[in-house]
Enzyme design. Structure first.
Site, PDB file in Angstrom:
ATOM      1  N   PRO A 185       7.811   8.151  -2.349  1.00 24.12           N
ATOM      2  CA  PRO A 185       7.347   6.981  -3.040  1.00 24.12           C
ATOM      3  C   PRO A 185       7.591   5.751  -2.204  1.00 24.12           C
ATOM      4  CG  PRO A 185       8.794   8.283  -4.415  1.00 24.12           C
ATOM      5  CD  PRO A 185       8.851   8.826  -3.053  1.00 24.12           C
ATOM      6  N   GLU A 186       6.499   5.146  -1.856  1.00 24.30           N
ATOM      7  CA  GLU A 186       6.530   3.854  -1.176  1.00 24.30           C
ATOM      8  C   GLU A 186       6.085   2.812  -2.193  1.00 24.30           C
ATOM      9  OE1 GLU A 186       4.518   4.078   2.629  1.00 24.30           O
ATOM     10  OE2 GLU A 186       4.835   6.241   2.710  1.00 24.30           O
TER      11      GLU A 186
END
Length: 289
Positions: free
Chosen positions: A2-3
């Site tokens: 997850p960015e």
DNA sequence: ATAGGCGCCTGCTGGC
DNA sequence: TGCCAGCAGGCGCCTA
């Protein structure tokens, strides 16, 4: 995983399902996450109500009206609100029973690189964020500040974009995609960028992140949003994970390189390494194609 | 200052 | 079919 776009999607999904809900009960797997989350803090969270759900870089900030919870999804974290009747999946490490209603907030993380941190009040949270020296959100980073940050370092662009103290939220996928969009080779050094190239990179980062958020992020294998829905931006990747595939711009095969300890994907033809003026210099080299 | 390596974890894939 | 190495969206620590 997850960015920024994925975390933003989780936050937007969770907000309407959490704000106004009260924690009735907490249960945990007991397995260690990346940071300790003392069970002593659980009693300080029960009967507290979610006031706000926010994001800072890749961190999820949950305001419970002074205790705060801060969640990082690591590589494989999932943070969802589901009905209590939904069977609990393996690798679920925390379950918050919510009231009123029949829902639960669940934190699941296969690799346990994620974390849940407890802060008794806002100052203790701020102190930790300050210590992390988190850079500005991409939309708050002015071109002038970005130019200054690039000018003072000889590090390669890939390493700079991954550095959370320069700007917060960009990870491996969006670094590669932004560099492609800006037509800049990941090995170019920060200090050698021209003004035009810096502007182009700045714009590219914002454009790529914006498009990714519109697609609810990228689901490669583990990532899902706060409501359990997958993202769709993986279908738009120009270079990430596309080694050997034709470049969408010039059709040359996408190349792969290990850089800053991470795998990097780029087009060796249209993401130029050296400045164009130099590249035109006649040299004893031949081109076969 | 910066690069590189490792460790933290589990699961999947590809090559043999 | 089975085994094993290598790889994965993050990050912090250590060394050179």
């Amino acid at each position: 995983m997850p960015e920024l776009p994925e975390v933003e999607t989780v936050v937007r999904d969770l907000r309407p399902m959490l704000v106004g809900k009260t924690i009735a009960k907490i249960s945990t797997s007991g397995l260690a996450l990346r940071r300790p989350w003392p069970s002593k803090s659980h009693q300080l969270l029960v009967n507290r109500t979610f006031a706000q759900v926010a994001r800072r870089g890749k961190w999820i900030l949950l305001d419970l009206g002074d205790p705060w919870l801060v969640v990082h999804l690591g590589m494989t974290g999932q943070f969802t609100v589901v009905d209590r009747s939904v069977p609990t999946e393996s690798h679920t490490h925390a379950v918050f029973t919510l009231t009123p209603g029949q829902s639960e907030l669940r934190f699941r993380d296969v690799r346990r690189f994620g974390s849940i941190s407890f802060y008794p009040d806002r100052p203790s949270l701020e102190a930790d964020l300050d210590a992390a020296r988190l850079g500005p959100e991409p939309w708050d980073l002015t071109v002038a500040d970005f130019r200054a940050a690039l000018a003072k370092t000889s590090r390669c662009l890939k390493a700079i974009l991954l550095d959370q103290t320069v700007l917060a939220g960009v990870g491996n996928i969006y670094a590669d995609e932004s560099l492609f969009e800006a037509r800049l080779h990941p090995e170019r050094r920060g200090c050698e960028l021209t003004r035009t190239e810096t502007n182009r990179l700045h714009q590219a980062i914002l454009a790529v992140l914006t498009r990714a958020i519109e697609c609810r992020g990228s689901s490669i294998r583990d990532y899902i949003g706060g409501s359990g829905l997958r993202g769709e931006f993986q279908n738009e990747f120009a270079v990430y994970g596309q080694t050997g595939e034709p470049c969408p711009r010039c059709h040359a095969p996408i190349q792969h390189l290990r850089l800053a300890g991470r795998s990097s994907h780029f087009c060796g033809k249209c993401q130029v390494h050296r400045k164009k003026t130099r590249q035109r210099m006649p040299r004893t080299r031949h081109v076969s194609s």
